[in-house]
Design a protein around this motif. Structure first.
Motif, mmCIF file in Angstrom:
data_model
loop_
_atom_site.group_PDB
_atom_site.id
_atom_site.type_symbol
_atom_site.label_atom_id
_atom_site.label_comp_id
_atom_site.label_asym_id
_atom_site.label_seq_id
_atom_site.Cartn_x
_atom_site.Cartn_y
_atom_site.Cartn_z
ATOM 1 N N THR A 159 0.853 -1.194 0.000
ATOM 2 C CA THR A 159 0.000 0.000 0.000
ATOM 3 C C THR A 159 0.889 1.244 0.000
ATOM 4 O OG1 THR A 159 -0.140 -0.211 2.420
ATOM 5 C CG2 THR A 159 -1.999 -1.047 1.123
ATOM 6 N N PRO A 160 1.509 1.563 -1.135
ATOM 7 C CA PRO A 160 2.471 2.676 -1.168
ATOM 8 C C PRO A 160 1.873 4.036 -0.846
ATOM 9 C CG PRO A 160 2.015 1.849 -3.394
ATOM 10 C CD PRO A 160 1.405 0.878 -2.436
ATOM 11 N N THR A 161 0.547 4.152 -0.847
ATOM 12 C CA THR A 161 -0.073 5.429 -0.494
ATOM 13 C C THR A 161 0.200 5.813 0.957
ATOM 14 O OG1 THR A 161 -2.134 4.275 0.023
ATOM 15 C CG2 THR A 161 -1.943 5.254 -2.162
ATOM 16 N N VAL A 162 0.544 4.866 1.813
ATOM 17 C CA VAL A 162 0.786 5.185 3.227
ATOM 18 C C VAL A 162 2.261 5.124 3.594
ATOM 19 C CG1 VAL A 162 -1.525 4.517 3.945
ATOM 20 C CG2 VAL A 162 0.293 2.812 3.979
ATOM 21 N N SER A 163 3.145 5.140 2.629
ATOM 22 C CA SER A 163 4.578 5.253 2.921
ATOM 23 C C SER A 163 4.827 6.566 3.641
ATOM 24 C CB SER A 163 5.392 5.176 1.629
ATOM 25 O OG SER A 163 5.205 3.915 1.004
ATOM 26 N N SER A 164 5.729 6.554 4.624
ATOM 27 C CA SER A 164 5.850 7.715 5.502
ATOM 28 C C SER A 164 7.254 7.850 6.066
ATOM 29 C CB SER A 164 4.850 7.597 6.655
ATOM 30 O OG SER A 164 5.032 8.616 7.611
ATOM 31 N N MET A 165 7.637 9.095 6.365
ATOM 32 C CA MET A 165 8.894 9.364 7.054
ATOM 33 C C MET A 165 8.683 9.599 8.542
ATOM 34 S SD MET A 165 11.353 11.453 4.456
ATOM 35 C CE MET A 165 10.547 13.031 4.620
ATOM 36 N N SER A 166 7.458 9.492 9.016
ATOM 37 C CA SER A 166 7.151 9.727 10.419
ATOM 38 C C SER A 166 6.950 8.405 11.147
ATOM 39 C CB SER A 166 5.893 10.597 10.562
ATOM 40 O OG SER A 166 5.520 10.706 11.915
ATOM 41 N N THR A 167 7.939 7.977 11.923
ATOM 42 C CA THR A 167 7.797 6.734 12.680
ATOM 43 C C THR A 167 6.729 6.879 13.767
ATOM 44 O OG1 THR A 167 9.638 7.418 14.102
ATOM 45 C CG2 THR A 167 10.162 5.991 12.237
ATOM 46 N N GLY A 168 6.595 8.076 14.326
ATOM 47 C CA GLY A 168 5.557 8.297 15.323
ATOM 48 C C GLY A 168 4.177 8.101 14.738
ATOM 49 N N TRP A 169 3.961 8.632 13.551
ATOM 50 C CA TRP A 169 2.670 8.490 12.873
ATOM 51 C C TRP A 169 2.412 7.027 12.549
ATOM 52 C CZ3 TRP A 169 1.257 6.727 7.994
ATOM 53 C CH2 TRP A 169 -0.036 7.061 7.562
ATOM 54 N N GLN A 170 3.429 6.330 12.075
ATOM 55 C CA GLN A 170 3.267 4.899 11.771
ATOM 56 C C GLN A 170 2.814 4.139 13.005
ATOM 57 O OE1 GLN A 170 6.859 3.321 9.909
ATOM 58 N NE2 GLN A 170 7.111 5.211 8.755
ATOM 59 N N GLY A 171 3.439 4.435 14.154
ATOM 60 C CA GLY A 171 3.058 3.751 15.381
ATOM 61 C C GLY A 171 1.648 4.077 15.815
ATOM 62 N N THR A 172 1.230 5.320 15.626
ATOM 63 C CA THR A 172 -0.119 5.734 16.028
ATOM 64 C C THR A 172 -1.189 5.059 15.180
ATOM 65 O OG1 THR A 172 0.647 7.885 16.828
ATOM 66 C CG2 THR A 172 -1.687 7.700 16.242
#
Length: 254
Positions: free
Chosen positions: A105-118
């Motif tokens: 799901t490349p639409t949710v690739s992110s540089m924010s590890t905090g956001w990923q965890g949330t």
């Protein structure tokens, strides 16, 4: 490799395989953009907004760090002189950063590890995995403005990294948008605070909300920040994500 192809194919079907949605997008953005305007698409992905904005005669600066998405952008728009493809990420300061890629799901690739965890704690993200990591070069919005001019509209959709992106901008633009995700409600409010500060010298922004890619506004009039927060609180328990739109001064219906 097969998973990567499937992920990009899914994005192409979602964002380019629905002609009716493309027509709605063109109509929607006509309120913000017109021929000869400059638009920044931060997090261009596979270029659905690039395509719509070009239909309006906009010169598009398409900023995207994901290699697979860049291949699509170059294939679709590489020969279009009205599109400048910038193969970088955007952040609060120039340098390098780590991008977590979700292959499926490349639409949710992110540089924010905090956001990923949330968001990983939310049921709708239960199957999402950030399974690849790459180092990417980061540029600021200030630097992009210095190179390409002040955009009439700046779309920021970078999966939890919006605050960092807008921290690197020190002059208001006429209009902008950023993503709202109910599981990351507090992060969106932090972005709103940055936008409020950004717009203050120019008289402040007014806001509206478009839920779940409907390309329709949830409010019949443009709102102040407090009214926007109240509106988002109505959508929050529904789990309905979308985009917040901000424009300087009054909008239609005020």
């Amino acid at each position: 490799m097969l998973a990567r192809v499937r992920g990009i194919a899914r994005s192409l079907v979602m964002y380019h395989g629905q002609p009716g949605r493309h027509r709605r997008m063109v109509r929607f953005y006509r309120e913000f953009l017109g021929p000869g305007d400059v638009g920044f698409d931060v997090g261009a992905h596979v270029g659905s907004r690039v395509r719509a904005w070009r239909k309006l005669g906009v010169h598009v600066i398409a900023i995207e760090p994901q290699p697979d998405c860049l291949r699509v952008l170059r294939l679709l728009f590489g020969r279009d002189r009205g599109v400048t493809i910038v193969p970088l990420a955007v952040g609060a300061q120039a340098g390098r950063a780590r991008l977590g890629i979700s292959t499926a799901t490349p639409t949710v690739s992110s540089m924010s590890t905090g956001w990923q965890g949330t968001v990983a704690e939310d049921r709708s993200f239960s199957r999402v995995r950030w399974d690849r990591f790459i180092d990417v070069e980061v540029v600021t919005l200030d630097a992009l403005v210095a190179t390409h001019g002040v955009p009439v509209f700046c779309k920021v959709d970078v999966e939890g990294f919006e605050a960092d992106v807008l921290t690197g901008l020190h002059q208001p633009v006429r209009a902008l948008s950023f993503e709202y995700l109910p599981p990351a409600h507090d992060a969106a409010l932090a972005v709103l605070d940055i936008v409020e500060e950004l717009g203050a010298p120019a008289g402040g922004y007014r806001y509206n909300y478009s839920p779940v890619e409907t390309l329709r506004f949830a409010s019949e009039r443009w709102l102040d920040a407090a009214e926007l927060v109240a509106l988002l609180e109505r959508f929050r328990p529904l789990g309905r994500s979308g985009d917040v739109y901000a424009r300087l001064g009054s909008g239609p219906g005020d």
